[in-house]
Design a protein around this motif. Structure first.
Motif, PDB file in Angstrom:
ATOM      1  N   ILE A 158     -25.756  36.059   6.887  1.00  0.00           N
ATOM      2  CA  ILE A 158     -24.830  37.191   6.922  1.00  0.00           C
ATOM      3  C   ILE A 158     -23.493  36.756   7.525  1.00  0.00           C
ATOM      4  N   MET A 211     -19.851  41.517   6.441  1.00  0.00           N
ATOM      5  CA  MET A 211     -20.960  42.248   5.825  1.00  0.00           C
ATOM      6  C   MET A 211     -21.595  43.211   6.817  1.00  0.00           C
ATOM      7  N   ASN A 238     -23.009  49.492   9.111  1.00  0.00           N
ATOM      8  CA  ASN A 238     -23.506  49.242   7.766  1.00  0.00           C
ATOM      9  C   ASN A 238     -23.856  47.771   7.650  1.00  0.00           C
ATOM     10  N   GLU A 282     -24.829  44.940   5.092  1.00  0.00           N
ATOM     11  CA  GLU A 282     -24.950  44.585   3.686  1.00  0.00           C
ATOM     12  C   GLU A 282     -25.665  43.244   3.638  1.00  0.00           C
ATOM     13  N   ASP A 301     -27.641  40.130   1.300  1.00  0.00           N
ATOM     14  CA  ASP A 301     -27.833  39.523  -0.005  1.00  0.00           C
ATOM     15  C   ASP A 301     -29.304  39.118  -0.086  1.00  0.00           C
TER      16      ASP A 301
END
Lengths: 117, 174
Positions: A56, A60, A77, A79, A81
């Protein structure tokens, strides 16, 4: 109306655009202005924790303080992958004490409650 | 000029004057922050333009958090909005932020609206303050704003369409 805007973009009411632009810019600036000082440190700690499991980057994991009516909200938040999940030993999440920091963290001082090594 | 120098000058002036008007450079540089630090009241002067309103919002934030009054937990600085270079015609065409837009965005009380006027540049060129030009709408609007600042109730002018002149009506313009 939309079609007209598409056909004649110069006809769009620029005062409305100005108002919208201002509202967006000021919402951002006010949020960071009123933000408590600990946000960067909190973000770094969260990155360290989440970074044990998933690759990360800072962008992100935005950490913001917002308001909803009278309630202050801490908005985080994350995010991730899915393709960059790190292997977890023994099929369970690695307990914090056994975690070794990835190479990119080695030069940094770990949080005080994390035993080195 | 540093902050303690400004304070010394202000204290000296206070002996002889009731009001000290401290003009501040546009924007949010060091000079502006030094100028606002000791303020009791602030007149936020802004154009109906994105960059100008944005800087005004920052200055309002600085007044609320970094002024002397804020740092010493005193009554907050009394903040007013003065909207300049206002063109009702362009507002009606949707080409300019309206006074309502700016008021809503900055949410501070409105002291006055100064219409865009050729007389302002003329006044600046000749060095004669525009308030002495009795013909000038901008001059009248400044006089109104000062009266309101001193506590008088005056209706806002130049924010409503004026009566159509015959010539303009002929041209079909509002």
């Amino acid at each position: 109306m939309r079609l007209l805007d598409l056909l004649f973009p110069e006809r769009r009411n620029s005062a409305v655009i100005a108002r919208d632009r201002l509202k967006i810019v000021l919402a951002h600036e006010r949020a960071s202005r009123d933000a408590p000082d600990f946000l960067p440190a909190l973000q770094k700690d969260l990155l360290d924790v989440v970074g044990r499991y998933v690759e990360i980057r800072g962008d992100m994991l935005p950490v913001n303080v917002g308001k909803s009516g009278d309630t202050s909200l801490l908005e985080i938040n994350v995010e991730i992958d899915g393709a960059k999940v790190k292997p977890v030993k023994n099929g369970a999440a690695a307990p914090a004490a056994k975690v070794t920091f990835p190479a990119r963290h080695e030069h940094e001082t770990p949080a005080p409650w994390v035993k080195p090594g | 000029m540093k902050r303690d120098g400004v304070e010394r000058v202000l204290n000296e002036l206070k002996e002889s004057f009731d009001y000290i008007v401290c003009d501040s450079p546009a924007g949010i540089e060091h000079g502006a922050i030094t100028a606002l630090y000791f303020a009791d009241s602030a007149i936020i002067t802004t154009n109906p333009e994105v960059s100008s309103v944005r800087d005004s919002d920052r200055i309002i934030g600085i007044l609320a958090s970094k002024s002397r009054r804020a740092e010493h937990n005193m009554e907050p600085v009394d903040v007013h909005l003065l909207l300049t270079r206002y063109s009702l015609e362009r507002v009606k065409k949707g080409e300019m932020l309206s006074v309502e837009d700016v008021k809503e965005i900055l949410s501070i009380p409105l002291l006055g609206v100064i219409p865009e006027s050729e007389s302002v540049l003329r006044a600046s060129n000749t060095g004669i303050p525009v308030v002495f030009d009795e013909e000038s709408p901008a001059g009248r609007a400044y006089v109104d704003a000062v009266a309101r600042f001193l506590g008088e109730q005056r209706e806002m002018r130049f924010v409503q369409p004026e009566r159509r002149s015959f010539f303009r009506a002929l041209l079909g313009r509002a």
